[in-house]
Motif scaffolding. Sequence first.
Motif, short mmCIF file in Angstrom:
data_model
loop_
_atom_site.label_atom_id
_atom_site.label_comp_id
_atom_site.label_asym_id
_atom_site.label_seq_id
_atom_site.Cartn_x
_atom_site.Cartn_y
_atom_site.Cartn_z
N GLU A 97 0.84 -1.20 0.00
CA GLU A 97 0.00 0.00 0.00
C GLU A 97 0.87 1.25 0.00
OE1 GLU A 97 -2.54 -0.34 3.37
OE2 GLU A 97 -3.71 -2.00 2.53
N GLU A 98 0.51 2.21 -0.83
CA GLU A 98 1.35 3.39 -1.01
C GLU A 98 1.49 4.19 0.29
OE1 GLU A 98 3.99 5.91 -2.42
OE2 GLU A 98 3.31 4.07 -3.43
N ALA A 99 0.43 4.27 1.08
CA ALA A 99 0.52 5.01 2.34
C ALA A 99 1.54 4.39 3.29
CB ALA A 99 -0.86 5.07 3.01
N VAL A 100 1.58 3.07 3.30
CA VAL A 100 2.55 2.37 4.14
C VAL A 100 3.96 2.58 3.61
CG1 VAL A 100 3.33 0.07 4.87
CG2 VAL A 100 0.90 0.64 4.94
N LEU A 101 4.13 2.47 2.30
CA LEU A 101 5.45 2.63 1.70
C LEU A 101 5.98 4.04 1.88
CD1 LEU A 101 4.96 0.63 -1.64
CD2 LEU A 101 5.83 -0.18 0.57
N GLU A 102 5.09 5.03 1.82
CA GLU A 102 5.53 6.41 2.00
C GLU A 102 6.03 6.64 3.43
OE1 GLU A 102 6.51 10.20 0.78
OE2 GLU A 102 6.00 8.40 -0.36
N ARG A 103 5.37 6.04 4.41
CA ARG A 103 5.85 6.16 5.79
C ARG A 103 7.22 5.51 5.95
NH1 ARG A 103 1.16 4.86 10.13
NH2 ARG A 103 3.01 4.94 11.48
N LEU A 104 7.43 4.39 5.27
CA LEU A 104 8.75 3.75 5.34
C LEU A 104 9.81 4.63 4.68
CD1 LEU A 104 10.62 1.39 5.97
CD2 LEU A 104 9.86 0.31 3.83
N ARG A 105 9.48 5.22 3.54
CA ARG A 105 10.45 6.08 2.85
C ARG A 105 10.89 7.25 3.74
NH1 ARG A 105 6.49 5.63 -1.49
NH2 ARG A 105 7.16 4.01 -2.96
N ASN A 106 10.00 7.72 4.59
CA ASN A 106 10.30 8.87 5.45
C ASN A 106 10.93 8.48 6.78
OD1 ASN A 106 9.28 10.78 3.61
ND2 ASN A 106 7.18 10.46 4.33
N ALA A 107 11.09 7.19 7.03
CA ALA A 107 11.59 6.73 8.33
C ALA A 107 13.12 6.79 8.37
CB ALA A 107 11.12 5.31 8.60
N ASP A 108 13.64 7.17 9.53
CA ASP A 108 15.07 7.09 9.80
C ASP A 108 15.43 5.80 10.54
OD1 ASP A 108 15.67 9.86 8.90
OD2 ASP A 108 14.42 10.40 10.61
N VAL A 109 14.45 5.26 11.26
CA VAL A 109 14.64 4.04 12.06
C VAL A 109 13.39 3.18 11.91
CG1 VAL A 109 14.97 3.09 14.39
CG2 VAL A 109 16.04 5.29 13.77
N VAL A 110 13.58 1.88 11.73
CA VAL A 110 12.47 0.95 11.92
C VAL A 110 12.84 0.03 13.07
CG1 VAL A 110 11.55 1.00 9.58
CG2 VAL A 110 13.36 -0.63 10.14
N MET A 111 11.88 -0.23 13.93
CA MET A 111 12.09 -1.10 15.10
C MET A 111 11.14 -2.28 14.98
SD MET A 111 13.61 -1.48 18.11
CE MET A 111 13.39 -2.89 19.20
N PHE A 112 11.68 -3.47 14.71
CA PHE A 112 10.88 -4.68 14.57
C PHE A 112 10.76 -5.37 15.93
CE2 PHE A 112 11.68 -3.80 10.23
CZ PHE A 112 10.76 -4.50 9.47
N THR A 113 9.53 -5.60 16.35
CA THR A 113 9.30 -6.19 17.66
C THR A 113 9.47 -7.71 17.62
OG1 THR A 113 6.93 -6.61 17.34
CG2 THR A 113 7.58 -4.39 18.08
N GLY A 114 9.32 -8.33 18.79
CA GLY A 114 9.41 -9.77 18.90
C GLY A 114 8.13 -10.46 18.45
N GLY A 115 8.19 -11.79 18.48
CA GLY A 115 7.05 -12.60 18.05
C GLY A 115 7.56 -13.82 17.31
N ASP A 116 7.05 -14.02 16.11
CA ASP A 116 7.40 -15.17 15.29
C ASP A 116 8.11 -14.68 14.04
OD1 ASP A 116 7.53 -17.36 13.61
OD2 ASP A 116 5.43 -17.94 13.85
N GLN A 117 9.38 -15.05 13.88
CA GLN A 117 10.14 -14.54 12.73
C GLN A 117 9.60 -15.04 11.40
OE1 GLN A 117 11.40 -16.01 15.49
NE2 GLN A 117 13.29 -17.12 15.05
N LEU A 118 8.91 -16.17 11.38
CA LEU A 118 8.29 -16.64 10.13
C LEU A 118 7.15 -15.72 9.70
CD1 LEU A 118 8.12 -20.54 10.12
CD2 LEU A 118 9.40 -19.05 8.57
N ARG A 119 6.48 -15.09 10.65
CA ARG A 119 5.47 -14.09 10.29
C ARG A 119 6.14 -12.93 9.55
NH1 ARG A 119 0.46 -13.60 12.12
NH2 ARG A 119 0.63 -11.33 12.21
N LEU A 120 7.31 -12.52 10.01
CA LEU A 120 8.01 -11.42 9.34
C LEU A 120 8.37 -11.79 7.90
CD1 LEU A 120 10.56 -9.89 11.87
CD2 LEU A 120 8.55 -8.82 10.87
N THR A 121 9.03 -12.92 7.74
CA THR A 121 9.50 -13.27 6.40
C THR A 121 8.36 -13.64 5.46
OG1 THR A 121 9.95 -15.53 7.17
CG2 THR A 121 11.78 -13.97 7.21
N SER A 122 7.33 -14.32 5.97
CA SER A 122 6.25 -14.75 5.09
C SER A 122 5.33 -13.60 4.70
CB SER A 122 5.43 -15.87 5.74
OG SER A 122 4.79 -15.41 6.92
N ILE A 123 5.20 -12.59 5.57
CA ILE A 123 4.34 -11.45 5.26
C ILE A 123 5.09 -10.37 4.48
CG2 ILE A 123 3.04 -9.53 6.29
CD1 ILE A 123 2.20 -11.46 8.53
#
Length: 290
Positions: A97-123
């Motif tokens: 989604e463009e709105a999501v991608l635009e927020r990422l383009r403007n980010a200086d830091v992304v912080m990925f939380t814990g959980g299931d790493q397969l959710r990260l890679t598969s999504i």
Amino acid sequence: MNIRGKLIIIGGAVDKGSFTETHLDKNAANNLNFFETGILKRILVESKHNQNSRIEIITTASVIPKEIGPEYVKAFEYLDAKNVGVLYIERREQAAEEAVLERLRNADVVMFTGGDQLRLTSILGGTPFHDILLDKYHNQEFIYAGTSAGAAAASSNMIYQGSSSEALLKGEVKISSGLGFIDGVIIDTHFVQRGRIGRLFQAVVGNPKVLGIGLGEDTGLLITHNTQMEAIGSGLVILVDGREIKDTNLTQVELGQPISINHLVTHVMSKHDTFNLETHKMHIQSSQYV
């Protein structure tokens, strides 16, 4: 390739208090543990605009994102971060989604939380979101920070399953592809507390070129240019180097049978120690021989 971004990978945090508690202002000092005051503060220090950096919390790995996201926002805001938000990406189509991608383009830091790493890679794997992440990491002054699952998924090879107690039985450790920010390493988290050293042993004996990194809780690594690693936080980082392995029975035993390894080298890092991924040399900051 000259990597301009930085990786900050974290083993997880001991639960010594929650930022979702009531009376936050009154109890905040008691709720802060080393993870929050030390490692999150270091993320701000290393970021492009320090306390004014745009930080996006990515909760994709978690099954309780609406609880986890606001907790990190409060933690960063307590450290005077001025510009923190949460990106809730729970389906692959959202990662285009463009709105999501635009927020990422403007980010200086992304912080990925814990959980299931397969959710990260598969999504996220193979989506426009993933492509932009990699491009920003390679070409901009940008920080990928991840704790627990967010740390495990940062490398090209990723441990996603494996019993701690049976980790040195052939076939017990399951490895998949990660998000690909750094090659030549494989990362395990909650390492000391959950007794996971056997998981790294098996991962490394299968491909001794890969350096195993075990992150304790309240502990992390700051990796710059994909070469220089500095231990941060209050605990231990265990490195498993298989390049000098002399012998193993890995290919001779059946699945489920114990693995033997001769001459596997390990290093133990604590706060401010460094390790160079090109030379494989470790420097102890407070060496007794200085």
